[in-house]
Enzyme design. Structure first.
Site, mmCIF file in Angstrom:
data_model
loop_
_atom_site.group_PDB
_atom_site.id
_atom_site.type_symbol
_atom_site.label_atom_id
_atom_site.label_comp_id
_atom_site.label_asym_id
_atom_site.label_seq_id
_atom_site.Cartn_x
_atom_site.Cartn_y
_atom_site.Cartn_z
ATOM 1 N N HIS A 251 2.399 -5.387 -0.901
ATOM 2 C CA HIS A 251 3.654 -5.250 -1.651
ATOM 3 C C HIS A 251 4.771 -4.665 -0.799
ATOM 4 C CE1 HIS A 251 2.249 -0.999 -2.469
ATOM 5 N NE2 HIS A 251 3.545 -0.766 -2.414
ATOM 6 N N ASP B 93 -4.026 -5.974 -2.267
ATOM 7 C CA ASP B 93 -2.763 -5.367 -1.818
ATOM 8 C C ASP B 93 -2.892 -4.909 -0.366
ATOM 9 O OD1 ASP B 93 -0.204 -4.467 -1.853
ATOM 10 O OD2 ASP B 93 -0.611 -2.635 -2.974
ATOM 11 N N GLY C 43 7.546 5.034 -0.168
ATOM 12 C CA GLY C 43 7.592 4.890 1.282
ATOM 13 C C GLY C 43 6.280 5.199 1.950
ATOM 14 N N ASN C 44 5.343 5.858 1.232
ATOM 15 C CA ASN C 44 4.001 6.094 1.767
ATOM 16 C C ASN C 44 3.130 4.843 1.711
ATOM 17 O OD1 ASN C 44 4.159 9.417 0.820
ATOM 18 N ND2 ASN C 44 3.150 8.858 2.738
ATOM 19 N N SER C 45 3.570 3.836 0.974
ATOM 20 C CA SER C 45 2.761 2.622 0.824
ATOM 21 C C SER C 45 2.317 2.067 2.164
ATOM 22 C CB SER C 45 3.573 1.532 0.117
ATOM 23 O OG SER C 45 3.625 1.745 -1.256
#
Length: 455
Positions: free
Chosen positions: A97, A127, A199-201
């Protein structure tokens, strides 16, 4: 993929800066049984393997309108995520994502480098995305840990780029394992109270040995609140390794499956159907390709073992089938009306017609900048202004904004649009990847490295 549960939200990656934020104190249990400085020592050893992922999207159109990537029609949308190096030759893992539907993807290294990325593989049922960059030198790669060995209470460390703050470190504990958040049939998320935010994704979750045991992917937030409340979820490393190795080898996962619709077996259900104990996967129905099981499986059967390994629940069965070679035969231990038996069934392809990957495309052939003369408040010409930015151009993610005043390209003073174009074209003709551009914005001057078009 999209979450089907309310209040679970993706780690959206729009950069937002806020003031007045104070660092939350470290959880009392995190690292409490570790020697002083152990977490800091781990971070020092692994942080150079964590990357910022920069993703460029076309300008956002109003609802119902199609977005056209033409110069002058709005600003490109830049979003930030995280990733980590799994191979020194430039393989980088992140969340799907983070990068899907991008017009351009860049990987920014901790030493300030920035490299255009290509998508190696990105399954639409997981994901996870695998990127490749070409740096010309070796990158520091992570070491894998065994996520199956994690226990609630173990110390974990998250590193990433929340809100664009690179190499941010947070620590906490494993709150639970094998969490089902109803994202996919394979869910076995690691739950952690280590603070993870937008933003840690795609960033790594490390154990206290400095090994990656998960990929930070989902946070839970009540109502409209979107910050960390100590409920984060990471994809386990053992799942990551399986998917990423398949993507590296084939460009797709090539997962196996069994065409069953299953449900969990609770203690009450076990007693009702005559299963010796809770656990396993209860067959509710056969799927569209159920006839390929040759009548060996029936609704009401409980699958208790898979090639001799215990099946704990339907998601465990799905993961075991996914890892089995397509076309192979597996032995299922089942309970049927209280009778224990074994049957041999074939493994089918989970997705015989995988969706094609939407690549961001090759490096742009054009700069994508339009210039005009900049007039001062008194009507005099005071320089060259950026009048439009094409989101498909190489400069789309360089940090330039419409209205910026171009003062210099490299060390050459710029006073006309023709000079600006000529200086940038000369730099590109010399096969240089970037040009240093001095701009003035809001009465402040700064140098910006502008990406130049490729061949």
């Amino acid at each position: 993929m999209r979450l089907s549960m309310p209040w679970f939200v993706r780690l959206a990656v729009i950069v937002v800066f806020a003031t007045g934020l104070q660092a939350a104190p470290a959880p009392a249990l995190a690292g409490s049984d570790q020697p002083p400085g152990m977490i800091a020592a781990v971070v020092a050893r692994v942080r150079d393997s964590v990357m910022r992922i920069v993703v460029v999207h076309p300008p956002e159109a109003p609802p119902g309108e199609k977005t056209m990537a033409k110069a002058g029609e709005g600003h490109p949308v830049t979003r930030i995520g995280s990733g980590f190096v799994i191979d020194p030759d430039g393989l980088v893992a992140t969340n799907r994502h983070v990068v899907e539907n991008a017009t351009a993807i860049f990987v920014a290294t901790p030493d300030g480098g920035r490299f255009r990325a290509e998508i190696v593989g990105m399954p639409h049922k997981a994901d996870i995305a695998l990127l490749r960059i070409h740096t010309g030198y070796k990158l520091p790669a992570i070491k894998w840990g065994n996520s199956d060995a994690l226990r609630p209470g173990d110390t974990v460390i998250a590193i990433g780029s929340p809100f664009g703050f690179d190499n941010t470190v947070t620590a906490g504990i494993v709150s639970s394992v094998n969490r089902d958040i109803m994202e996919t049939p394979f869910d076995d998320y690691i739950q952690t109270d280590a603070a993870i935010n937008h933003g840690n994704s795609g960033g790594p979750l490390f154990n206290i040995n400095g090994e990656v045991v998960g990929m930070n992917s989902v946070l839970y937030a009540p109502g409209t609140y979107s910050g960390s409340v100590g409920l984060g979820f990471a994809i386990p490393s053992n799942d990551l390794r399986f998917v990423l190795s398949r993507l590296e080898e084939y460009g797709q996962v090539r997962a196996g499956m069994l065409p069953f619709r299953t449900q969990s077996v609770t203690a009450m259900m076990a007693e009702a159907i005559g299963s010796p104990a809770p656990g396993g996967a209860l067959i509710a129905a056969l799927g569209p390709r159920g006839d390929e099981m040759n009548g060996l499986i029936q609704p009401g059967d409980v699958i208790r073992t898979f090639n001799g390994e215990v099946v704990t629940d339907p998601r465990d069965l799905a993961r075991k089938a996914a890892r089995a070679p397509i076309g192979s035969t597996v032995r299922l231990g089942i309970c049927r009306s209280g009778t224990i038996m074994a049957v041999n069934v074939p493994i089918l392809a989970y997705d015989p017609h995988p969706q094609p990957i939407q690549e961001p495309g090759p490096p742009p052939k054009m700069l994508g900048l339009q210039f005009s003369a900049a007039e001062g408040s008194d009507g005099t010409i005071r320089g060259v202004a950026v009048s439009a930015i094409d989101p498909t151009g190489s400069a789309a993610d360089s940090g330039l904004q419409t209205g910026d005043i171009i003062l210099r390209v490299q060390q050459q003073p710029i006073s006309t649009p023709e000079q600006a174009r000529a200086a940038l074209q000369a730099r590109a003709a010399a096969k240089q990847p970037y040009a240093a551009v001095l701009v003035e914005r809001n009465e402040k001057r700064t140098w910006i490295p502008v990406a130049l078009p490729g061949e």
